[in-house]
Design a protein around this motif. Structure first.
Motif, PDB file in Angstrom:
ATOM      1  N   TRP A   1      -1.982   9.083 -14.398  1.00  0.00           N
ATOM      2  CA  TRP A   1      -1.429   8.287 -13.317  1.00  0.00           C
ATOM      3  C   TRP A   1      -2.127   8.603 -12.010  1.00  0.00           C
ATOM      4  CZ3 TRP A   1       0.550  11.544  -9.649  1.00  0.00           C
ATOM      5  CH2 TRP A   1       0.951  12.809 -10.065  1.00  0.00           C
ATOM      6  N   GLN A   2      -1.875   7.768 -11.010  1.00  0.00           N
ATOM      7  CA  GLN A   2      -2.473   7.946  -9.693  1.00  0.00           C
ATOM      8  C   GLN A   2      -1.483   7.483  -8.628  1.00  0.00           C
ATOM      9  OE1 GLN A   2      -5.346   4.851 -11.104  1.00  0.00           O
ATOM     10  NE2 GLN A   2      -5.542   4.460  -8.908  1.00  0.00           N
ATOM     11  N   ARG A   3      -1.538   8.154  -7.472  1.00  0.00           N
ATOM     12  CA  ARG A   3      -0.692   7.810  -6.346  1.00  0.00           C
ATOM     13  C   ARG A   3      -1.497   7.957  -5.059  1.00  0.00           C
ATOM     14  NH1 ARG A   3       1.983   6.387  -9.925  1.00  0.00           N
ATOM     15  NH2 ARG A   3       4.232   6.613 -10.301  1.00  0.00           N
ATOM     16  N   VAL A   4      -1.077   7.223  -4.036  1.00  0.00           N
ATOM     17  CA  VAL A   4      -1.685   7.295  -2.700  1.00  0.00           C
ATOM     18  C   VAL A   4      -0.640   7.875  -1.752  1.00  0.00           C
ATOM     19  CG1 VAL A   4      -2.625   6.006  -0.767  1.00  0.00           C
ATOM     20  CG2 VAL A   4      -3.262   5.392  -3.098  1.00  0.00           C
ATOM     21  N   VAL A   5      -0.966   9.025  -1.145  1.00  0.00           N
ATOM     22  CA  VAL A   5      -0.085   9.687  -0.190  1.00  0.00           C
ATOM     23  C   VAL A   5      -0.871   9.878   1.100  1.00  0.00           C
ATOM     24  CG1 VAL A   5       1.408  11.655   0.275  1.00  0.00           C
ATOM     25  CG2 VAL A   5       1.072  10.896  -2.080  1.00  0.00           C
ATOM     26  N   ASP A   6      -0.475   9.147   2.143  1.00  0.00           N
ATOM     27  CA  ASP A   6      -1.193   9.186   3.422  1.00  0.00           C
ATOM     28  C   ASP A   6      -2.666   8.852   3.200  1.00  0.00           C
ATOM     29  OD1 ASP A   6       1.144   9.829   4.712  1.00  0.00           O
ATOM     30  OD2 ASP A   6       0.820  11.995   4.557  1.00  0.00           O
ATOM     31  N   ASP A   7      -3.562   9.762   3.520  1.00  0.00           N
ATOM     32  CA  ASP A   7      -4.998   9.520   3.348  1.00  0.00           C
ATOM     33  C   ASP A   7      -5.538  10.264   2.132  1.00  0.00           C
ATOM     34  OD1 ASP A   7      -7.452   8.375   4.116  1.00  0.00           O
ATOM     35  OD2 ASP A   7      -8.083  10.253   5.067  1.00  0.00           O
TER      36      ASP A   7
ATOM     37  N   GLU B   1      -7.288  -3.907  -2.334  1.00  0.00           N
ATOM     38  CA  GLU B   1      -6.194  -4.873  -2.469  1.00  0.00           C
ATOM     39  C   GLU B   1      -4.947  -4.213  -3.045  1.00  0.00           C
ATOM     40  OE1 GLU B   1      -5.335  -9.176  -4.650  1.00  0.00           O
ATOM     41  OE2 GLU B   1      -7.279  -8.179  -4.838  1.00  0.00           O
ATOM     42  N   ASP B   2      -5.132  -3.356  -4.079  1.00  0.00           N
ATOM     43  CA  ASP B   2      -3.975  -2.677  -4.673  1.00  0.00           C
ATOM     44  C   ASP B   2      -3.306  -1.736  -3.679  1.00  0.00           C
ATOM     45  OD1 ASP B   2      -4.398  -3.998  -7.033  1.00  0.00           O
ATOM     46  OD2 ASP B   2      -5.616  -2.394  -7.925  1.00  0.00           O
ATOM     47  N   ILE B   3      -4.111  -1.046  -2.889  1.00  0.00           N
ATOM     48  CA  ILE B   3      -3.552  -0.122  -1.905  1.00  0.00           C
ATOM     49  C   ILE B   3      -2.809  -0.886  -0.821  1.00  0.00           C
ATOM     50  CG2 ILE B   3      -4.150   1.605  -0.170  1.00  0.00           C
ATOM     51  CD1 ILE B   3      -6.472   2.424  -1.920  1.00  0.00           C
ATOM     52  N   SER B   4      -3.357  -2.030  -0.399  1.00  0.00           N
ATOM     53  CA  SER B   4      -2.693  -2.835   0.623  1.00  0.00           C
ATOM     54  C   SER B   4      -1.364  -3.373   0.122  1.00  0.00           C
ATOM     55  CB  SER B   4      -3.608  -3.991   1.051  1.00  0.00           C
ATOM     56  OG  SER B   4      -4.834  -3.502   1.561  1.00  0.00           O
ATOM     57  N   ASN B   5      -1.280  -3.668  -1.171  1.00  0.00           N
ATOM     58  CA  ASN B   5      -0.039  -4.179  -1.746  1.00  0.00           C
ATOM     59  C   ASN B   5       0.953  -3.078  -2.076  1.00  0.00           C
ATOM     60  OD1 ASN B   5      -1.076  -6.784  -1.635  1.00  0.00           O
ATOM     61  ND2 ASN B   5      -1.946  -6.670  -3.698  1.00  0.00           N
ATOM     62  N   GLY B   6       0.574  -1.814  -1.839  1.00  0.00           N
ATOM     63  CA  GLY B   6       1.480  -0.704  -2.107  1.00  0.00           C
ATOM     64  C   GLY B   6       1.677  -0.412  -3.579  1.00  0.00           C
ATOM     65  N   ARG B   7       0.675  -0.745  -4.409  1.00  0.00           N
ATOM     66  CA  ARG B   7       0.841  -0.554  -5.854  1.00  0.00           C
ATOM     67  C   ARG B   7       0.947   0.912  -6.229  1.00  0.00           C
ATOM     68  NH1 ARG B   7      -3.419  -2.754 -10.475  1.00  0.00           N
ATOM     69  NH2 ARG B   7      -2.334  -1.853 -12.289  1.00  0.00           N
ATOM     70  N   TYR B   8       0.200   1.764  -5.539  1.00  0.00           N
ATOM     71  CA  TYR B   8       0.196   3.188  -5.877  1.00  0.00           C
ATOM     72  C   TYR B   8       0.921   4.032  -4.827  1.00  0.00           C
ATOM     73  CZ  TYR B   8      -3.536   1.454  -8.884  1.00  0.00           C
ATOM     74  OH  TYR B   8      -4.257   0.746  -9.794  1.00  0.00           O
ATOM     75  N   SER B   9       1.716   3.407  -3.989  1.00  0.00           N
ATOM     76  CA  SER B   9       2.407   4.159  -2.943  1.00  0.00           C
ATOM     77  C   SER B   9       3.571   4.950  -3.526  1.00  0.00           C
ATOM     78  CB  SER B   9       2.929   3.199  -1.861  1.00  0.00           C
ATOM     79  OG  SER B   9       1.859   2.497  -1.262  1.00  0.00           O
ATOM     80  N   VAL B  10       3.902   6.025  -2.838  1.00  0.00           N
ATOM     81  CA  VAL B  10       5.046   6.857  -3.233  1.00  0.00           C
ATOM     82  C   VAL B  10       6.316   6.215  -2.686  1.00  0.00           C
ATOM     83  CG1 VAL B  10       6.144   9.102  -2.961  1.00  0.00           C
ATOM     84  CG2 VAL B  10       3.682   8.955  -3.346  1.00  0.00           C
ATOM     85  N   LYS B  11       7.300   6.047  -3.547  1.00  0.00           N
ATOM     86  CA  LYS B  11       8.551   5.401  -3.155  1.00  0.00           C
ATOM     87  C   LYS B  11       9.681   6.408  -3.261  1.00  0.00           C
ATOM     88  CE  LYS B  11       6.969   0.868  -4.722  1.00  0.00           C
ATOM     89  NZ  LYS B  11       5.605   1.329  -5.016  1.00  0.00           N
ATOM     90  N   MET B  12      10.151   6.855  -2.102  1.00  0.00           N
ATOM     91  CA  MET B  12      11.270   7.793  -2.009  1.00  0.00           C
ATOM     92  C   MET B  12      12.401   7.089  -1.245  1.00  0.00           C
ATOM     93  SD  MET B  12      10.326  10.644  -3.500  1.00  0.00           S
ATOM     94  CE  MET B  12       8.871  11.645  -3.900  1.00  0.00           C
TER      95      MET B  12
END
Length: 860
Positions: free
Chosen positions: A472-478, A624-635
């Protein structure tokens, strides 16, 4: 805008500040008269070779029946913030009342009145601005000063005839250097002095520290004999050496000389080209040349260069002002000369910027003001041109060789990356021809591949086909976090585990290897604690790199021993890398590689570990995926819980730094910590692990994870997972506000004491078994085998001792048996061992000892 004689110029951060007093056009009546203090920030444009206005500001003052003047301006330190700001001293005179006020100019072009004071006389002599801001002046041979901290005029208990310098001295703070009437020694008779002695001791040089109100010995600056001729001084360097003040300064004299003093001793002198020098200030150019800029009362100026000796490097006529700063943004200082030009009165229209070297800009002026440098400097310059040309040619050759070497190094790295990708994906990698690459083999070419290649192939075949449960992969800040969850059986056979990311694209210009940091995230089976481990911290004396988690080896070697530190979630590995460089490609595909040591047991009970590299899979990333929040952390909050998934929790922990604090209260219970977490910090527990709470408070602290564990009502451990130290300090500052005053907060080393104690017991047990096995290890090879014991074919009858001693034959048999045992003992003390086996055994012992040493260090 037209200039006047009252205008002031000041250099600040590479810009020129022009201060002008003006009267608005609409102010016609004297009763409603106002004056405006205007400032213009001028910056030099190297394309147009002109000064352009960047911004401006205005400060309005009521001036009915008053006269307002600018006295002086300088850059001083604001004691409230420690920032250097432009400072202006203004005078407002209304009949016989004189009021002075100090203005500070901020970066927003807003003026701030720092303080004001009133006097019954006007300031005329030795007016100086210094840190605070503060104002110093001389009146009636007395020294007065006032600062923004006190706003009260104070006088120094000294008599002086002039002030030659004001500034900071190491260990003394703000100090004033001046000249006063000589104080004759008490032990000498004044009438006994000769005429020459009186001339010599008629005045003396002295220093006075304003903060400490202490007198400084004048001889550490210069001999008293120079006090009668010195008009201005600049201290270049001050330091303390064995409690002694050491000073380096330059002084100008009424005799038209510039003198260099070091520790009170004159080291050099230079004759100045004009009469009546009035000020001196230094400049450091791009060639690290130290220049002294001298201004004269006639409006002329010159520059003295200090190399082997002091020499006049250049001189100019009709100079209005000289400023020193980095006006062309080159990283070093230049001189800005503003010339007097009656034909043109625009702002900064007639100027020259130079550092007497590479930098040389000038407006469209007649260079009659420019006078060539001294003949000695011209001669020295011609003599050094040839040497500089030779050095330039040698340097260019070195640069070309370095470029060739870097190109070769880059090709080797790219070819290695391609070979690594081919090896992981099972393709045959074809090496380029050495002759085509311009390489020469250092060994004889061998057609058959070495046996170690087959060994790697056989080792890779031992890796199970399905060893990953999830990628899996996630984007947290930078940051980009990539996680790999391994199967339990495969993970337990590994140690020294790490991940790496390789870009799966044909990139000829950059290296495909992505810089990342591997971490192993551990969640307790009962979710009572969290721990994040990166590379294992080693004690300072230890340099050998060991496995990240030696408890895996211990668990395999001693399976019957029960352990309370078994971690169910220790199968997840993460790699953290910077996201910004990857977004430059818009779409990128990365190969995820697992690096580890796969361990196996041998008959001698010693573990054998081999390095392996296996492919975990590929990840795809697009803007595009990052802009759509596909890999963003959801808390998110859901009925007093945080709904973050296990992958989201692991991603936040991977980019966080872990700090543990022991909190002990001797008088009160620690219930305030839980209230602080749930109240002020707005934390909610995770559904997956309820002992760990997520901070929802707005601001920088949002996203911080806390773990609070109470050992007893008066002692507990608070673990904070935060992104940086700023957030940590904010959390601790907020926490100390709710803790009882008697509480003590202590930073703990990584790891809990109970867990580390368990690890230490297992490590010491492993160390003892490793030593035991190494002592009784046997090598079976013929040449280097251990050869002791009875000779083959010869058996000794182990009959009772009494029966052997009854006959002569029995005595001989007993003697022979005793001799054999003695020889066997000697042979056992002189064992020989194969070199490779000895190296492997020594490494095993060192690893075991280093493992226990590291745990002891972490416990201390």
């Amino acid at each position: 805008m037209l200039l006047s004689e009252q205008d002031q110029f000041l250099s600040y951060n590479g810009e020129v500040l022009v201060f002008q007093l003006s009267e608005p056009k609409h102010a016609e009546e004297a009763d409603d008269k106002t004056m405006n203090l205007c400032v213009r920030r001028m910056a030099f444009n190297r394309d147009t070779m002109l000064f352009v206005q960047k911004s401006s500001g205005v400060f309005s003052m009521h001036a009915s029946h008053s006269k307002i003047e600018m006295i002086c301006c300088s850059c001083t330190t604001d004691s409230r913030t420690g920032i250097i700001l432009p400072c202006i001293l203004m005078k407002k005179k209304k009949w016989n009342n004189v009021k002075y006020f100090v203005l500070l100019l901020h970066s927003s072009n807003q003026f701030e009145q720092s303080f004001y004071f009133k006097l019954d006389y006007e300031l005329k002599e030795d007016i100086r601005l210094f840190a605070g801001p503060s104002v110093l002046w001389r009146h009636a041979n007395k020294l007065f000063y006032i600062s923004s901290n006190t706003c009260v005029v104070q006088s120094a208990p000294i008599q002086l005839s002039s002030v030659v310098w004001t500034g900071e001295i190491v260990g003394e703070g703000t100090a004033v250097l001046g000249i006063r009437t000589a104080c004759l020694p008490e032990t000498e008779d004044a009438d006994g002095f000769s005429i020459s002695d009186r001339a010599l001791w008629g005045s003396e040089f002295f220093g006075y520290a304003i903060q400490t109100q202490k007198m400084l010995t004048g001889t550490c600056f210069m001999p008293h004999a120079y006090s009668r001729v010195v008009s201005s001084v600049f201290i270049c360097k001050s330091e303390r050496w064995k409690k002694q003040l050491r000073i380096s300064l330059v002084a100008i004299t009424h005799k038209n000389q510039l003198i260099w003093f070091q520790n009170g001793v004159p080291k050099g002198v230079c004759e100045l080209p004009y009469d009546k020098p009035c000020s001196v200030k230094p400049a450091v150019t791009s060639r690290n040349d130290l220049l002294f800029v001298v201004s004269f009362a006639s409006g002329n100026s010159c520059v003295v260069q200090r190399r082997d000796s002091l020499q006049v490097a250049s001189k100019w006529l009709k100079v209005k002002c000289i400023l020193v700063d980095d006006f062309v943004s080159s990283g070093s200082e230049q001189l800005l000369l503003l010339f007097k030009d009656d034909s043109n009165t625009d702002v900064l229209s007639t100027f020259k910027i130079t550092d007497l070297g590479e930098v040389n800009y000038a407006s469209d002026i007649n260079y009659k003001h420019d006078i060539p440098a001294a003949e000695g400097l011209q001669e020295n310059g011609l003599l050094t041109v040839r040497a500089l040309e030779t050095r330039l040619q040698a340097g260019w050759t070195s640069v070309r060789e370095l470029q060739q070497h870097l190109g070769l190094q880059k090709r080797v790295i790219l070819e290695s990356c391609r070979a690594l990708i081919d090896l992981v994906e099972g393709r045959t990698h074809i090496l380029p021809n050495a002759k085509e690459e311009g390489l020469v083999s250092l060994w004889d070419d061998i057609e058959n591949p070495p046996h170690c290649l087959s060994k790697e192939t056989s080792l890779a075949s031992e890796v199970p086909e399905h060893f990953t449960e999830e990628l899996w992969q996630r984007v947290v800040d930078d940051s980009l976090v990539v996680g790999v969850k391994l199967t339990e059986s495969f993970y337990l056979s590994l140690s020294d585990v790490s991940l790496s990311l390789v870009m799966d694209q044909d990139l000829s210009s950059i290296s495909p290897i992505i810089k990342c940091q591997s971490k192993i995230i551990k969640l307790n089976k009962a979710f009572s604690a969290l721990a994040v481990s990166s590379s294992q911290i080693e004690p300072p004396p230890k340099k050998i790199k060991l496995d990240l988690h030696c408890k895996n080896d211990l668990r395999k070697e001693f399976p019957k021993r029960s352990s309370s530190i078994h971690l169910d979630g220790a199968k997840t590995l993460t790699a953290v890398t910077s996201l910004s460089p990857l977004l430059a490609f818009h779409r990128v595909c990365c190969v995820v590689l697992l690096h580890a040591r796969k361990q196996s047991h041998q008959n001698d009970s010693l573990q054998q570990s081999e390095k392996i590299t296996v492919l975990c899979g590929k990840i795809f990333l697009s803007l595009e995926d990052i802009s759509n929040g596909r890999y963003s952390v959801k808390m998110l909050r859901d009925n007093s819980y945080c709904t973050g998934s296990m992958e989201d929790i692991l991603a936040v922990l991977a980019v966080s730094v872990r700090f543990s604090f022991q909190i002990v209260s001797s008088d009160f219970t620690l219930t305030a910590v839980s209230s602080w977490l749930l109240g002020e910090m707005e934390c909610t527990p995770f559904k997956e692990c309820q002992d760990n709470v997520f901070c929802h408070k707005a601001g920088n602290v949002h996203g911080t994870i806390f773990n609070w564990t109470l050992k007893n009502p008066f002692e507990g451990v608070l673990t904070i997972f935060c992104r940086n130290l700023t957030i940590l300090f904010q959390c601790l500052h907020s926490l100390t506000g709710v803790l009882p005053p008697s509480c003590s907060v202590k930073l703990l080393r990584s790891g809990r004491k109970a867990v580390l104690t368990e690890q230490l017991a297992l490590a010491l047990e492993k160390e003892m078994l490793t030593l035991k096995n190494s002592l009784f290890l046997k090598e079976t090879k013929a040449e280097n085998s251990l050869t002791w014991g009875n000779e083959s074919g010869k058996k000794i009858n182990n009959s009772p001792l009494a029966s052997l001693l009854d006959t002569e034959e029995g005595v001989q048999q007993f003697r022979k048996k005793l001799q054999n045992e003695r020889e066997e003992s000697v042979r056992s003390m002189n064992q020989s061992m194969n070199g490779a086996l000895y190296q492997k055994t020594a490494l095993k012992i060192a690893e075991a000892q280093l493992s226990s040493d590291m745990i002891v260090w972490r416990l201390s």
